[in-house]
Motif scaffolding. Structure first.
Motif, PDB file in Angstrom:
ATOM      1  N   ALA A   1       0.832  -1.209   0.000  1.00  0.00           N
ATOM      2  CA  ALA A   1       0.000   0.000   0.000  1.00  0.00           C
ATOM      3  C   ALA A   1       0.866   1.258   0.000  1.00  0.00           C
ATOM      4  CB  ALA A   1      -0.921  -0.008   1.213  1.00  0.00           C
ATOM      5  N   ILE A   2       1.946   1.240   0.782  1.00  0.00           N
ATOM      6  CA  ILE A   2       2.857   2.389   0.794  1.00  0.00           C
ATOM      7  C   ILE A   2       3.619   2.478  -0.521  1.00  0.00           C
ATOM      8  CG2 ILE A   2       4.894   3.368   1.922  1.00  0.00           C
ATOM      9  CD1 ILE A   2       2.418   3.686   3.604  1.00  0.00           C
ATOM     10  N   ALA A   3       4.110   1.328  -1.009  1.00  0.00           N
ATOM     11  CA  ALA A   3       4.881   1.332  -2.258  1.00  0.00           C
ATOM     12  C   ALA A   3       4.046   1.811  -3.427  1.00  0.00           C
ATOM     13  CB  ALA A   3       5.421  -0.074  -2.532  1.00  0.00           C
ATOM     14  N   SER A   4       2.750   1.472  -3.447  1.00  0.00           N
ATOM     15  CA  SER A   4       1.901   1.898  -4.564  1.00  0.00           C
ATOM     16  C   SER A   4       1.772   3.415  -4.617  1.00  0.00           C
ATOM     17  CB  SER A   4       0.514   1.265  -4.439  1.00  0.00           C
ATOM     18  OG  SER A   4      -0.185   1.788  -3.314  1.00  0.00           O
ATOM     19  N   ARG A   5       1.937   4.081  -3.491  1.00  0.00           N
ATOM     20  CA  ARG A   5       1.844   5.542  -3.457  1.00  0.00           C
ATOM     21  C   ARG A   5       3.134   6.216  -3.926  1.00  0.00           C
ATOM     22  NH1 ARG A   5      -1.949   3.629   0.096  1.00  0.00           N
ATOM     23  NH2 ARG A   5      -3.721   4.982   0.592  1.00  0.00           N
ATOM     24  N   LEU A   6       4.189   5.421  -4.112  1.00  0.00           N
ATOM     25  CA  LEU A   6       5.433   5.928  -4.706  1.00  0.00           C
ATOM     26  C   LEU A   6       5.605   5.473  -6.146  1.00  0.00           C
ATOM     27  CD1 LEU A   6       8.181   5.515  -1.933  1.00  0.00           C
ATOM     28  CD2 LEU A   6       7.305   7.654  -2.853  1.00  0.00           C
ATOM     29  N   ALA A   7       4.842   4.462  -6.555  1.00  0.00           N
ATOM     30  CA  ALA A   7       5.019   3.888  -7.890  1.00  0.00           C
ATOM     31  C   ALA A   7       4.643   4.900  -8.961  1.00  0.00           C
ATOM     32  CB  ALA A   7       4.158   2.638  -8.029  1.00  0.00           C
TER      33      ALA A   7
ATOM     34  N   LEU B   1       2.882   6.632 -11.948  1.00  0.00           N
ATOM     35  CA  LEU B   1       1.534   6.515 -12.502  1.00  0.00           C
ATOM     36  C   LEU B   1       1.540   6.595 -14.025  1.00  0.00           C
ATOM     37  CD1 LEU B   1      -0.488   8.690  -9.945  1.00  0.00           C
ATOM     38  CD2 LEU B   1      -0.159   6.212  -9.981  1.00  0.00           C
ATOM     39  N   THR B   2       2.641   7.052 -14.580  1.00  0.00           N
ATOM     40  CA  THR B   2       2.792   7.069 -16.038  1.00  0.00           C
ATOM     41  C   THR B   2       4.160   6.505 -16.390  1.00  0.00           C
ATOM     42  OG1 THR B   2       3.745   9.307 -16.074  1.00  0.00           O
ATOM     43  CG2 THR B   2       1.337   9.125 -16.222  1.00  0.00           C
ATOM     44  N   ALA B   3       4.314   6.083 -17.628  1.00  0.00           N
ATOM     45  CA  ALA B   3       5.570   5.474 -18.053  1.00  0.00           C
ATOM     46  C   ALA B   3       6.730   6.457 -18.039  1.00  0.00           C
ATOM     47  CB  ALA B   3       5.404   4.888 -19.456  1.00  0.00           C
ATOM     48  N   SER B   4       6.441   7.755 -18.105  1.00  0.00           N
ATOM     49  CA  SER B   4       7.513   8.757 -18.155  1.00  0.00           C
ATOM     50  C   SER B   4       8.040   9.131 -16.776  1.00  0.00           C
ATOM     51  CB  SER B   4       6.995  10.016 -18.866  1.00  0.00           C
ATOM     52  OG  SER B   4       5.874  10.556 -18.168  1.00  0.00           O
ATOM     53  N   GLU B   5       7.352   8.730 -15.725  1.00  0.00           N
ATOM     54  CA  GLU B   5       7.796   9.086 -14.374  1.00  0.00           C
ATOM     55  C   GLU B   5       8.920   8.147 -13.934  1.00  0.00           C
ATOM     56  OE1 GLU B   5       4.708   9.335 -11.450  1.00  0.00           O
ATOM     57  OE2 GLU B   5       3.302  10.278 -12.833  1.00  0.00           O
ATOM     58  N   PRO B   6       9.899   8.668 -13.179  1.00  0.00           N
ATOM     59  CA  PRO B   6      10.981   7.798 -12.686  1.00  0.00           C
ATOM     60  C   PRO B   6      10.500   6.972 -11.496  1.00  0.00           C
ATOM     61  CG  PRO B   6      11.283  10.044 -11.894  1.00  0.00           C
ATOM     62  CD  PRO B   6      10.100  10.086 -12.835  1.00  0.00           C
ATOM     63  N   ASP B   7      11.170   5.841 -11.286  1.00  0.00           N
ATOM     64  CA  ASP B   7      10.831   4.991 -10.140  1.00  0.00           C
ATOM     65  C   ASP B   7      11.953   4.993  -9.099  1.00  0.00           C
ATOM     66  OD1 ASP B   7      12.792   3.540 -11.385  1.00  0.00           O
ATOM     67  OD2 ASP B   7      11.529   1.812 -11.858  1.00  0.00           O
ATOM     68  N   ARG B   8      12.760   6.065  -9.105  1.00  0.00           N
ATOM     69  CA  ARG B   8      13.907   6.155  -8.212  1.00  0.00           C
ATOM     70  C   ARG B   8      13.520   6.068  -6.735  1.00  0.00           C
ATOM     71  NH1 ARG B   8      15.385  10.237 -10.257  1.00  0.00           N
ATOM     72  NH2 ARG B   8      14.465  11.804  -8.870  1.00  0.00           N
ATOM     73  N   GLU B   9      12.492   6.805  -6.330  1.00  0.00           N
ATOM     74  CA  GLU B   9      12.085   6.820  -4.921  1.00  0.00           C
ATOM     75  C   GLU B   9      11.487   5.478  -4.500  1.00  0.00           C
ATOM     76  OE1 GLU B   9      12.811   9.106  -2.818  1.00  0.00           O
ATOM     77  OE2 GLU B   9      13.663  10.472  -4.318  1.00  0.00           O
ATOM     78  N   LEU B  10      10.772   4.841  -5.404  1.00  0.00           N
ATOM     79  CA  LEU B  10      10.213   3.522  -5.094  1.00  0.00           C
ATOM     80  C   LEU B  10      11.333   2.513  -4.862  1.00  0.00           C
ATOM     81  CD1 LEU B  10       7.933   1.447  -4.849  1.00  0.00           C
ATOM     82  CD2 LEU B  10       7.923   1.276  -7.354  1.00  0.00           C
ATOM     83  N   ARG B  11      12.357   2.535  -5.724  1.00  0.00           N
ATOM     84  CA  ARG B  11      13.486   1.616  -5.552  1.00  0.00           C
ATOM     85  C   ARG B  11      14.219   1.885  -4.238  1.00  0.00           C
ATOM     86  NH1 ARG B  11      15.116  -1.117 -10.261  1.00  0.00           N
ATOM     87  NH2 ARG B  11      13.925  -0.514 -12.118  1.00  0.00           N
TER      88      ARG B  11
ATOM     89  N   ARG C   1       5.121  -5.365 -11.056  1.00  0.00           N
ATOM     90  CA  ARG C   1       3.677  -5.574 -10.866  1.00  0.00           C
ATOM     91  C   ARG C   1       2.947  -4.257 -10.624  1.00  0.00           C
ATOM     92  NH1 ARG C   1       2.177 -11.061 -10.904  1.00  0.00           N
ATOM     93  NH2 ARG C   1       4.034 -12.144 -11.670  1.00  0.00           N
ATOM     94  N   LEU C   2       3.622  -3.279 -10.015  1.00  0.00           N
ATOM     95  CA  LEU C   2       2.968  -1.987  -9.778  1.00  0.00           C
ATOM     96  C   LEU C   2       2.824  -1.156 -11.058  1.00  0.00           C
ATOM     97  CD1 LEU C   2       4.484  -0.910  -6.335  1.00  0.00           C
ATOM     98  CD2 LEU C   2       2.117  -1.534  -6.832  1.00  0.00           C
ATOM     99  N   ARG C   3       3.404  -1.615 -12.148  1.00  0.00           N
ATOM    100  CA  ARG C   3       3.216  -0.898 -13.420  1.00  0.00           C
ATOM    101  C   ARG C   3       1.781  -1.031 -13.934  1.00  0.00           C
ATOM    102  NH1 ARG C   3       8.677  -2.832 -14.838  1.00  0.00           N
ATOM    103  NH2 ARG C   3      10.065  -1.002 -14.703  1.00  0.00           N
ATOM    104  N   VAL C   4       0.975  -1.886 -13.293  1.00  0.00           N
ATOM    105  CA  VAL C   4      -0.434  -1.980 -13.669  1.00  0.00           C
ATOM    106  C   VAL C   4      -1.131  -0.636 -13.479  1.00  0.00           C
ATOM    107  CG1 VAL C   4      -1.285  -2.665 -11.380  1.00  0.00           C
ATOM    108  CG2 VAL C   4      -2.476  -3.455 -13.420  1.00  0.00           C
TER     109      VAL C   4
END
Length: 620
Positions: free
Chosen positions: A544-550, A552-562, A605-608
């Motif tokens: 639930a917390i990770a989904s709020r960092l994932a 939301l679009t393909a152009s956004e970075p996932d640095r904070e989630l990692r 999986r959060l790329r859904v």
């Protein structure tokens, strides 16, 4: 004190045993006498007997007059007894535990009638043998009273000869039994199983389902629905859901026609929801509103669980597809009805009665939406629209399919300075107290929703595809995004603080979350889907917390989630990856292997979430 081995001790023991036997023999009589003040019928019988005693003492009859009167009374008594025996033999099954002889006797006053006749015959015999006028006269008069009660009993029994008459009796019997069953929610089911009347009723339900007796099932559920109209306490709600569960289970295992089970379950749940939706003219008070919220929440949870369970069993070929199809359709129809009841201004209404909602206070609304969003039921995301309207007093005009965030809009409407102008918004803001509490509550609700998502690895049979109940990955992403778009932190540090603060928050006895849980507690029935506290679901908490960092679009970075995932213990990451693999689909099947690190599985999986809104890009 005498020695037990002495003759005196033996005499005391014999006397005590004789006394106890006498007390046990007289117990029914003493119980009947104590019940006089609670029963108008018994009180009338006792008053008539006393009046006739006075008449017998003041105006005794002659011996021949007594004999003539008794001959007529005895013939009439025998006629009534024969008539009752015939009606009973044609109308009731001796093997049936519902209704039992005790309920029939209580309704037709059979024992009062027979005992009065027996007492009259004893007095007549005494009077004739001893040649005393007063006992014989009193016996003759009591025989007339017995004939009067016999006619009353015959009329009452004749009313039970029809199906409608039996239904009325059993509905009243059920109403009385449900009124008497009370206790803490945790003990409610045990008390119901121990109750003689309710256990007999449930046994009859099971028997009718096992024999695939559709008419019997319909009659029994109709009796409960009618009884429920007169009683709406926790026991009534629990018994309704218990019967629905037993019927659904019988349909799933092939004992009962799924069409019959679905129709009976729809009638029972419709009865519950109709009472929950009924709002007094002067408005529902807080207790009524919270009871309605509890009923709607638990009903929604069960229906979502039923649909998911039917889907899983059908996909694994454990049950017939026809049974699963009926129960899934039932779940979707009834959850749609729940949603219309919760919505103060639903999109489609048949009249003024469909406007308004029984949900009024913030804890009740949160308790309902918490139950509605569990177990991946249909119309899950749509449930947030009435929540927004009830808590703010205004409609949410966005569309979650277009990536509009209902929770973000709710957060801004309540806590942005100068926005909470309506009375509803002010009350909701006061109930939440602080912005931090608002974020914590919605995080806890999202944990329950994520933990109970369906297993995406189970194939969704085509015959079970329904609107809002499909294997569509975009729809699943939209459901998850309703919570993931509630972004009250943006960095890994803030996410870790939110995780530790929320999962470690023990709560105060009167804080909002404890109040929300207390709202749903009185219903007490959660047999196939027990209530689990969010803190007991750490994997869902992390997701639930990770989904709020994932992104939301393909152009956004996932640095904070990692970065956030890198700070978690490996065991926690592995458990969260297993949950993500079960609940969320691969966006690019075959791209990842089973040996991928846990953090990469979660990120993939959060790329859904990025599938939502892709129709807009196509239109552009």
């Amino acid at each position: 004190m005498s020695d037990p081995a002495s003759p005196a001790g033996e005499i005391e023991e014999i006397a005590a045993a004789a006394w106890f036997r006498t007390v046990r023999w007289a117990a029914p009589a003493t119980a009947w006498i104590r019940g006089v003040r609670h029963s108008p019928r018994r009180a009338a019988l006792a008053a008539c007997a006393l009046a006739l005693l006075i008449v017998a003492v003041t105006s005794p009859l002659g011996r021949q007059d007594v004999i003539d009167s008794v001959q007529f009374s005895l013939a009439f008594f025998a006629t009534l007894l024969t008539g009752e025996a015939v009606i009973f033999a044609l109308s009731f099954s001796p093997s049936s535990s519902w209704p039992s002889l005790r309920e029939i006797d209580a309704h037709i006053a059979f024992r009062e009638w027979v005992v009065t006749g027996w007492l009259a015959s004893m007095l007549i015999a005494i009077g004739l043998l001893m040649r005393t006028a007063i006992p014989g006269t009193y016996g003759a008069l009591l025989f007339l009273l017995a004939d009067f009660f016999g006619m009353f009993s015959f009329i009452r029994l004749f009313g039970l000869a029809s199906a409608d008459g039996r239904k009325r009796l059993l509905s009243r019997t059920l109403t009385g039994a449900l009124t008497e069953v009370s206790g803490p929610a945790a003990e409610l089911r045990r008390r119901m199983n121990e109750d003689r009347l309710l256990s007999a009723y449930l046994g009859q339900i099971d028997d009718a389902a096992a024999r695939s007796d559709g008419s019997g099932v319909r009659d029994l559920t109709d009796e409960l629905a009618t009884a429920g109209d007169a009683s709406s306490g926790p026991a009534t709600v629990a018994l309704h859901l218990e019967v629905v569960h037993r019927l659904a289970r019988a349909a799933l295992v092939g004992k009962l026609d799924p069409v019959v089970a679905s129709a009976a379950a729809e009638m029972l749940i419709g009865s519950l929801l109709a009472r929950a939706a009924a709002t007094p003219e002067n408005g529902a008070d807080q207790e009524q509103a919270q009871h309605a919220a509890a009923v709607m929440a638990q009903t929604s949870r069960y229906l979502a669980w039923l649909a998911s369970t039917s889907l899983t069993l059908s996909a694994r070929e454990v049950i017939a597809a026809s049974a699963a199809r009926e129960l899934v359709a039932l779940s979707i129809r009834l959850r749609q009805r729940v949603l219309r009841i919760a919505d103060p201004d639903p999109p489609y209404v048949a009249g003024a009665a469909d406007l308004g909602t029984p949900l009024s206070d913030t804890p009740g609304v949160l308790a309902w939406i918490g139950g509605f969003t569990e177990f991946h039921g249909s119309h899950q995301a749509a449930g947030l629209y009435p929540v927004f309207e009830i808590l703010t007093g205004t409609k949410f005009l966005g569309n979650y399919w277009d990536c509009d965030s209902i929770l973000t809009g709710l957060r801004e409407s309540l806590f942005t300075p100068g926005t909470a102008r309506t009375p509803a918004a002010q009350a909701a803001r006061l109930a939440f107290g602080t912005l931090g509490e608002f974020d914590r509550i919605w995080t806890l609700i999202s944990v329950g929703a994520i933990a109970t998502l369906r297993d995406v690895r189970v194939d969704h049979p085509p015959e079970l595809v329904r609107p809002e109940f499909t294997p569509d990955h975009q729809l699943l992403g939209a459901y998850l995004r309703t919570f993931a778009s509630h972004r009250y932190f943006t960095t890994a540090d803030q996410a870790m603080s939110a995780l530790t603060r929320t999962i470690g928050h023990a709560g105060q006895p009167r804080d909002l979350w404890q109040t929300v849980r207390a709202v749903a507690a009185p219903v007490g029935w959660s047999v196939p889907m027990p209530t689990v506290e969010p803190q007991q679901r750490p994997s869902a908490f992390v997701l639930a917390i990770a989904s709020r960092l994932a992104p939301l679009t393909a152009s956004e970075p996932d640095r904070e989630l990692r970065a956030f995932l890198a700070r978690l213990p490996q065991r926690t990451l592995d458990a969260t990856a297993r949950l993500a693999s079960r609940a969320l689909p691969e966006t690019e099947p075959g791209r990842r292997g089973s040996a991928d690190p846990a953090d990469l599985v979660i990120i993939d999986r959060l790329r859904v979430l990025q599938l939502v809104g892709t129709h807009q890009a196509g239109e552009a």
